[in-house]
Write a protein that holds these residues in place. Structure first.
Motif, short mmCIF file in Angstrom:
data_model
loop_
_atom_site.label_atom_id
_atom_site.label_comp_id
_atom_site.label_asym_id
_atom_site.label_seq_id
_atom_site.Cartn_x
_atom_site.Cartn_y
_atom_site.Cartn_z
N PRO A 195 -13.91 13.81 1.12
CA PRO A 195 -14.47 12.61 0.51
C PRO A 195 -14.68 11.51 1.54
CG PRO A 195 -12.14 12.83 -0.03
CD PRO A 195 -12.57 14.12 0.63
N ALA A 196 -15.70 10.74 1.36
CA ALA A 196 -15.99 9.67 2.31
C ALA A 196 -14.86 8.65 2.31
CB ALA A 196 -17.31 8.99 1.93
N LYS A 197 -14.43 8.26 3.49
CA LYS A 197 -13.38 7.27 3.60
C LYS A 197 -13.92 5.89 3.24
CE LYS A 197 -10.80 9.67 7.23
NZ LYS A 197 -10.24 9.58 8.61
N PRO A 198 -13.12 5.12 2.50
CA PRO A 198 -13.59 3.77 2.16
C PRO A 198 -13.78 2.93 3.41
CG PRO A 198 -11.25 4.03 1.65
CD PRO A 198 -11.78 5.39 1.99
N ALA A 199 -14.77 2.08 3.37
CA ALA A 199 -15.04 1.22 4.52
C ALA A 199 -13.84 0.31 4.78
CB ALA A 199 -16.29 0.39 4.27
N ALA A 200 -13.51 0.13 6.04
CA ALA A 200 -12.38 -0.73 6.40
C ALA A 200 -12.68 -2.17 5.97
CB ALA A 200 -12.13 -0.67 7.89
N MET A 201 -11.65 -2.82 5.41
CA MET A 201 -11.81 -4.20 4.99
C MET A 201 -11.98 -5.08 6.22
SD MET A 201 -9.16 -6.59 2.79
CE MET A 201 -9.15 -5.44 1.42
N PRO A 202 -12.93 -6.01 6.20
CA PRO A 202 -13.09 -6.90 7.35
C PRO A 202 -11.78 -7.60 7.69
CG PRO A 202 -14.92 -7.16 5.83
CD PRO A 202 -13.91 -6.27 5.15
N LEU A 203 -11.55 -7.81 8.98
CA LEU A 203 -10.29 -8.42 9.43
C LEU A 203 -10.06 -9.77 8.77
CD1 LEU A 203 -7.82 -8.42 11.26
CD2 LEU A 203 -9.26 -9.31 13.11
N ARG A 204 -11.10 -10.55 8.63
CA ARG A 204 -10.96 -11.88 8.02
C ARG A 204 -10.42 -11.76 6.59
NH1 ARG A 204 -12.84 -16.82 9.41
NH2 ARG A 204 -12.94 -18.38 7.76
N ASP A 205 -10.90 -10.78 5.85
CA ASP A 205 -10.43 -10.57 4.48
C ASP A 205 -8.98 -10.11 4.46
OD1 ASP A 205 -12.93 -11.30 3.62
OD2 ASP A 205 -13.61 -9.26 3.19
N GLN A 206 -8.59 -9.29 5.43
CA GLN A 206 -7.21 -8.82 5.50
C GLN A 206 -6.24 -9.96 5.79
OE1 GLN A 206 -6.48 -4.99 7.64
NE2 GLN A 206 -8.66 -5.12 8.16
N LEU A 207 -6.72 -10.96 6.50
CA LEU A 207 -5.85 -12.08 6.88
C LEU A 207 -5.82 -13.18 5.83
CD1 LEU A 207 -6.96 -12.39 10.62
CD2 LEU A 207 -4.77 -11.51 9.79
N SER A 208 -6.79 -13.21 4.93
CA SER A 208 -6.91 -14.32 3.96
C SER A 208 -5.90 -14.18 2.83
CB SER A 208 -8.35 -14.37 3.40
OG SER A 208 -9.28 -14.66 4.41
N LYS A 209 -4.68 -14.57 3.11
CA LYS A 209 -3.57 -14.49 2.16
C LYS A 209 -2.41 -15.31 2.71
CE LYS A 209 -3.68 -10.04 2.72
NZ LYS A 209 -3.42 -8.59 2.69
N THR A 210 -1.28 -15.22 2.03
CA THR A 210 -0.07 -15.92 2.47
C THR A 210 0.73 -15.04 3.42
OG1 THR A 210 0.07 -17.14 0.38
CG2 THR A 210 2.07 -17.03 1.70
N TRP A 211 1.23 -15.66 4.50
CA TRP A 211 2.07 -14.95 5.47
C TRP A 211 3.35 -15.76 5.69
CZ3 TRP A 211 0.66 -10.16 6.89
CH2 TRP A 211 -0.69 -9.81 6.74
#
Length: 282
Positions: free
Chosen positions: A21-37
């Motif tokens: 099955p086709a692998k899902p496209a990687a989430m853009p880095l900006r979206d991965q970072l847009s949260k609480t850390w």
């Protein structure tokens, strides 16, 4: 002969392994970072200007005080050190894996550079660079999502109460400050409800509010964080706020209401009732 050829071809096709099955496209880095850390571990501080024991004590204090970042998709960011709140803007340099946070600090602009060393599913290894010092640290995320930036507890709209005024405030200004404080705690409880009831940290949110299970009260004065008093112009203004809050509570000091099976929802309703009452007063 043609029939044998077709049968052989079909047999070979049937023996082929199924297509992956086709692998899902990687989430853009900006979206991965847009949260609480949140700060979870401190590694090293460079340059090391103190003894090993002094650095160890410093790490303990830093972990106890806590550091929190929230990167909003629209470029806004919140940065909290202990109880000190900074609001600013963030930019991402994907080629060099660097985040730059620009924020106001004591009436002047400041910059924090975050070098991304490793990004995991719920962790972020970084170097925090400011004032020629580099702190190597681990951050963790709570995975909470907000469909609107203003619903995040760390958004500037929900943290006006943290901004210390440079003048004694009127009763109306003190009331507005407390309304915004209630709004902050409402967004904390809303985040818990919207994200399956997991805990939202209030480590960096000093308060006079005592949250019970299905009840809201006021902490004893000696139990209120000094950092909460420090958000007012002076202690006299803070005491005016406490008097106002206490008058809104029943004689036993704990506001309650109809109970459900979810104390978070119950307490959110009570905080909203207090906020609406204050907003409705002339």
């Amino acid at each position: 002969m043609r029939i044998l050829y077709m049968v052989a071809l079909l047999w070979l096709m049937a023996c082929q392994p199924p297509a992956e099955p086709a692998k899902p496209a990687a989430m853009p880095l900006r979206d991965q970072l847009s949260k609480t850390w949140l700060l979870s571990d401190v590694k090293t501080l460079q340059p090391a200007t103190s003894s090993t024991e002094a650095v160890r004590r410093w790490k303990e204090r830093l972990l106890q005080a806590g550091i929190l970042f929230h990167f909003f998709p629209d470029g806004q960011c919140a940065f909290i050190e202990g109880e000190i709140y900074h609001a600013g803007q963030w930019t991402l340099d994907e080629r060099n894996n660097k985040i730059q946070c620009n924020y106001a600090d004591q009436d002047s602009s400041a910059t924090l550079l975050i070098k991304i060393r490793r990004l995991g599913s719920d962790s972020l290894a970084v170097d925090l660079v400011r004032n020629k010092q580099t702190l190597s640290a681990m951050l963790k995320t709570d995975h909470y999502k907000y469909d609107q930036p203003e619903k995040c507890p760390w958004h500037m709209a929900n943290n006006q109460w943290r901004i210390k005024p440079d003048h004694p405030e009127t009763d109306a200004e003190i009331k507005a400050r407390f309304i915004n404080h209630l709004r902050h705690y409402c967004t904390v409880l809303e985040a818990m409800l919207d994200n399956n009831g997991h805990t939202v940290t209030v480590k960096n949110s000093p308060s006079c509010i005592q949250i019970y299970r299905s009840g809201i009260g006021m902490r004893n004065t000696d139990k209120i964080d000094a950092a909460w008093f420090a958000t007012f112009h002076d202690r006299q203004d803070a005491k005016k706020c406490l008097v106002m809050f206490r008058k809104m509570l029943p004689n036993n000091g704990v506001l309650t209401g109809p109970k459900t099976r979810n104390w978070v929802s119950d307490d959110l309703t009570l905080l909203q009732r207090l906020m609406n009452r204050l907003q409705g007063e002339k």
